[in-house]
Design a protein around this motif. Structure first.
Motif, short mmCIF file in Angstrom:
data_model
loop_
_atom_site.label_atom_id
_atom_site.label_comp_id
_atom_site.label_asym_id
_atom_site.label_seq_id
_atom_site.Cartn_x
_atom_site.Cartn_y
_atom_site.Cartn_z
N SER A 117 -2.70 4.16 7.79
CA SER A 117 -3.26 5.41 9.15
C SER A 117 -4.24 4.87 9.96
O SER A 117 -4.05 5.69 10.76
CB SER A 117 -3.79 6.27 8.19
OG SER A 117 -4.86 5.73 7.43
N ILE A 118 -4.70 3.75 10.26
CA ILE A 118 -5.53 3.10 11.02
C ILE A 118 -3.94 3.21 12.47
O ILE A 118 -4.84 2.92 13.74
CB ILE A 118 -6.15 2.08 10.58
CG1 ILE A 118 -5.37 0.73 10.65
CG2 ILE A 118 -7.26 2.73 10.07
CD1 ILE A 118 -6.74 -0.17 10.48
N ALA A 147 -14.66 -0.12 7.25
CA ALA A 147 -14.67 -0.90 6.02
C ALA A 147 -14.37 -2.75 7.10
O ALA A 147 -14.49 -3.77 6.49
CB ALA A 147 -14.38 -0.08 4.83
N GLU A 148 -12.49 -2.03 7.09
CA GLU A 148 -11.78 -3.17 7.19
C GLU A 148 -13.20 -5.10 8.12
O GLU A 148 -12.95 -6.10 8.27
CB GLU A 148 -10.08 -3.64 8.13
CG GLU A 148 -9.65 -2.96 7.51
CD GLU A 148 -8.17 -2.53 8.05
OE1 GLU A 148 -8.27 -2.92 8.90
OE2 GLU A 148 -7.56 -1.98 7.40
N ARG A 165 -3.39 -2.77 3.46
CA ARG A 165 -3.28 -1.56 4.94
C ARG A 165 -1.96 -0.50 4.27
O ARG A 165 -0.73 -1.70 4.60
CB ARG A 165 -2.53 -2.00 5.83
CG ARG A 165 -4.11 -1.96 7.15
CD ARG A 165 -3.57 -2.42 8.45
NE ARG A 165 -4.44 -2.89 9.73
CZ ARG A 165 -5.27 -3.34 10.78
NH1 ARG A 165 -4.14 -3.87 11.22
NH2 ARG A 165 -6.28 -3.88 11.27
N GLN A 166 -2.37 -0.39 3.58
CA GLN A 166 -0.82 0.97 2.39
C GLN A 166 -0.61 2.06 2.85
O GLN A 166 -1.02 2.72 3.94
CB GLN A 166 -2.03 1.18 0.80
CG GLN A 166 -2.33 0.23 0.52
CD GLN A 166 -3.25 1.12 -0.52
OE1 GLN A 166 -3.18 1.21 -2.09
NE2 GLN A 166 -5.02 1.27 -0.43
N ALA A 167 0.90 1.93 2.96
CA ALA A 167 1.54 3.10 3.18
C ALA A 167 0.89 4.07 2.75
O ALA A 167 0.47 3.86 1.70
CB ALA A 167 3.16 2.39 3.43
N THR A 168 1.47 5.31 3.27
CA THR A 168 1.48 6.30 2.47
C THR A 168 2.36 6.40 1.02
O THR A 168 2.95 6.18 0.40
CB THR A 168 2.42 7.73 2.92
OG1 THR A 168 1.42 7.79 3.63
CG2 THR A 168 1.67 9.01 2.55
N VAL A 169 1.05 6.47 0.15
CA VAL A 169 1.45 6.39 -1.72
C VAL A 169 2.21 7.69 -2.21
O VAL A 169 2.01 8.79 -1.33
CB VAL A 169 0.36 6.04 -2.43
CG1 VAL A 169 0.42 5.28 -3.83
CG2 VAL A 169 -0.75 5.21 -1.95
N PHE A 233 -3.14 -7.55 5.51
CA PHE A 233 -1.14 -7.75 4.16
C PHE A 233 -0.95 -6.14 4.72
O PHE A 233 -1.61 -4.96 4.29
CB PHE A 233 -0.81 -8.00 3.21
CG PHE A 233 -1.04 -9.33 3.03
CD1 PHE A 233 0.06 -10.38 4.01
CD2 PHE A 233 -2.10 -9.87 3.19
CE1 PHE A 233 0.13 -11.63 3.64
CE2 PHE A 233 -2.20 -11.27 2.10
CZ PHE A 233 -1.35 -12.43 3.18
N ASN A 234 0.00 -5.43 6.09
CA ASN A 234 0.78 -4.08 5.74
C ASN A 234 1.25 -4.02 4.62
O ASN A 234 2.35 -4.77 4.00
CB ASN A 234 1.93 -3.62 7.21
CG ASN A 234 0.99 -4.15 8.25
OD1 ASN A 234 -0.20 -3.92 8.25
ND2 ASN A 234 1.80 -4.22 9.12
N VAL A 235 1.10 -3.20 3.25
CA VAL A 235 1.71 -3.14 2.17
C VAL A 235 2.75 -2.10 2.27
O VAL A 235 2.15 -0.70 1.78
CB VAL A 235 0.64 -2.73 0.96
CG1 VAL A 235 1.18 -2.66 -0.28
CG2 VAL A 235 0.23 -4.67 1.37
N GLY A 236 4.00 -2.27 2.41
CA GLY A 236 5.35 -1.12 1.57
C GLY A 236 6.17 -1.76 2.46
O GLY A 236 6.47 -3.26 1.34
N SER A 237 7.22 -1.63 2.92
CA SER A 237 9.07 -1.65 2.89
C SER A 237 9.72 -1.47 3.69
O SER A 237 9.13 -0.03 4.46
CB SER A 237 9.66 -1.67 1.39
OG SER A 237 9.66 -0.56 1.21
N ASN A 238 9.74 -1.83 4.88
CA ASN A 238 10.76 -2.00 5.90
C ASN A 238 11.75 -0.47 6.01
O ASN A 238 11.58 -0.06 6.55
CB ASN A 238 11.70 -2.80 6.57
CG ASN A 238 10.66 -3.62 7.44
OD1 ASN A 238 9.21 -3.98 7.45
ND2 ASN A 238 10.48 -4.93 7.31
#
Length: 353
Positions: A117-118, A147-148, A165-169, A233-238
Motif C-alpha cells: 500500500s505504500i 518503519a521500513e 511489502r505484502q500484497a493485500t492478504v 521484497f514485494n510479496v505476491g504474484s504477477n
C-alpha cells in the motif's frame, strides 16, 4: 534459527504463522495484546504466550531469541485514520524500537512485514517494483514506510534485516477478517448473492493468500544472508495483480451460486500494479493460491458452519466495541468487581482510612 519472537501473533496473519512455525519445529514467543482473544492460538509445548503491548517491550523479551517477525500493526486504513497517533506509535515507532532491541540483544534476523500500500497511487500504465518511487496515501501506509526507512539501516553482518511489502492478504484465518477485499466480497456473495464493490472497479490491487505470505516468512528465516540482508521484497504474484472489477468476476465464477455485483462508495483513488519478479528470481518462490482458491475456501467454511461473521471479524468495529466496554466497565467497577466484589480489598481500604 530455532527461537522466534512474533509480534502481533494473535492477529489475522499471526494466527496462521505461529502454528506453521511450531509445526516446522520452531519455539515461538507469541507477543500480543490479544484484542481478538488468545484462543486464536492453540496451546503447544514450544509456544510461550506473552501478553504485552508492543510499545512496552524491553530487553528481557529478546533473551535467547534468534529471529523476530514483527507483524504487529494497526492493520487497516479505516482504523489507521481514526487512531492516527496510535498507528504511528505501533506501526512505526514500536517496530523500530523492536528492531533496535533485537539487534542490541544479539538477535540474528529481523523480518518486517510491510505493505504494498505504500505505492499508493501510480500512473495507470506503471508497474512498480522495489526501487520504484513510493506514494503512500494513508496513515497506515505512511507509518509502514517510516518503519521500513528506519529498520533497513540497522542491517549489518551480524543483524539481518529484510522487508516484505505484502500484497493485500486474503483467505481463511482463525482470527478471520471480512474487512479485506476478497474476504468481504466472498461473504457478500454467500450471504446475499451480492458482491459489494467500491467504485469504479478499474483500480489495481495485488493480492496474496495468507498461507502464501506466511510461507514467505518461514522461507526468510532460513534464506541465505547474502540474498536477503538489507533487501526489500514485494510479496505476491504477477498472476494475482487484479483490477477490482475483474477480481469480482473471478470470485463470482469460482462460487457455486449465482451472484451479482453491487457498487458502493466514492471512487477509490489508490491504484497500483506491482512487479513480483524479484522474489521469484532471488528466492525461487512462487505463490500457490489465486483469488478463486481463497474465495472458494471461505465460501465452503461459511456453508459448513465453521466460519461466521462476528463483530470481531471487522477490525475497526471491534476496536470501537472494546473502547466502549472499557469505558463502561471503568464506570461501574467497584472493589475489584461488578456483581461479585473482592471482600479483602474492601477490608484493606477500611483499615487504611
Amino acid at each position: 534459527m530455532k527461537n522466534v519472537l512474533v509480534t502481533g501473533s494473535g492477529g489475522y496473519i499471526g494466527s496462521v504463522l505461529v502454528p506453521k512455525l511450531l509445526e516446522k519445529g520452531y519455539s515461538v514467543k507469541a507477543v500480543d495484546r490479544f484484542f481478538f482473544g488468545v484462543d486464536k492460538l492453540q496451546p503447544h509445548p514450544n509456544l510461550t504466550v506473552i501478553h504485552e503491548d508492543c510499545r512496552r517491550l524491553n530487553e528481557s523479551h529478546f533473551v535467547n531469541v534468534d529471529a523476530v517477525i514483527d507483524l504487529v500493526a494497526i492493520s487497516n486504513d479505516p482504523s489507521g485514520e481514526l487512531f492516527q497517533e496510535v498507528t504511528y506509535e505501533v506501526n512505526h515507532q514500536a517496530r523500530v524500537n523492536t528492531a533496535k532491541l533485537a539487534k542490541k540483544m544479539g538477535v540474528n534476523r529481523y523480518i518486517l512485514p510491510s505493505s504494498c500500500s505504500i505505492y499508493g497511487f501510480q500512473d495507470k500504465d506503471a508497474i512498480v517494483d522495489e526501487v520504484s518511487e513510493t506514494n503512500p496515501l494513508t496513515v497506515y501506509a505512511k507509518s509502514s514506510e517510516k518503519a521500513e526507512q528506519e529498520v533497513l539501516p540497522l542491517a549489518n553482518d551480524e543483524f539481518i534485516v529484510v522487508v516484505m511489502r505484502q500484497a493485500t492478504v486474503y483467505g481463511y484465518s482463525p482470527r478471520m477478517r471480512f474487512d479485506l477485499a476478497i474476504n468481504g466480497m466472498t461473504y457478500g456473495a454467500w450471504e446475499n448473492r451480492v458482491i459489494p464493490l467500491m467504485r469504479d472497479g478499474s483500480q489495481w490491487r495485488p493480492m496474496i493468500h495468507v498461507q502464501d505470505t506466511t510461507d514467505v516468512m518461514c522461507l526468510l528465516l532460513e534464506a541465505e544472508k547474502d540474498k536477503i540482508n538489507g533487501e526489500i521484497f514485494n510479496v505476491g504474484s504477477n498472476r494475482n495483480n487484479y483490477q477490482l472489477g475483474p477480481l469480482a468476476d473471478e470470485i463470482a465464477a469460482a462460487l457455486p451460486i449465482d451472484v451479482r455485483i453491487e457498487w458502493y462508495g466514492d471512487p477509490d483513488h489508490r491504484s497500483y500494479k506491482v512487479n513480483f519478479d524479484k522474489i521469484v528470481q532471488t528466492l525461487n518462490w512462487e505463490a500457490k493460491y489465486t483469488a478463486a482458491d481463497g474465495a472458494l475456501e471461505i465460501y465452503e467454511k461459511l456453508e459448513n458452519g465453521t466460519l461466521a461473521k462476528t463483530e470481531q471479524t471487522i477490525t475497526l468495529n471491534w476496536y470501537k466495541e472494546l473502547i466502549k466496554w472499557h469505558r463502561v466497565i471503568k464506570e461501574i467497577d467497584m472493589y475489584g468487581g461488578i456483581l461479585e466484589i473482592d471482600k479483602k480489598k474492601i477490608q484493606n481500604e477500611i483499615y487504611s482510612r
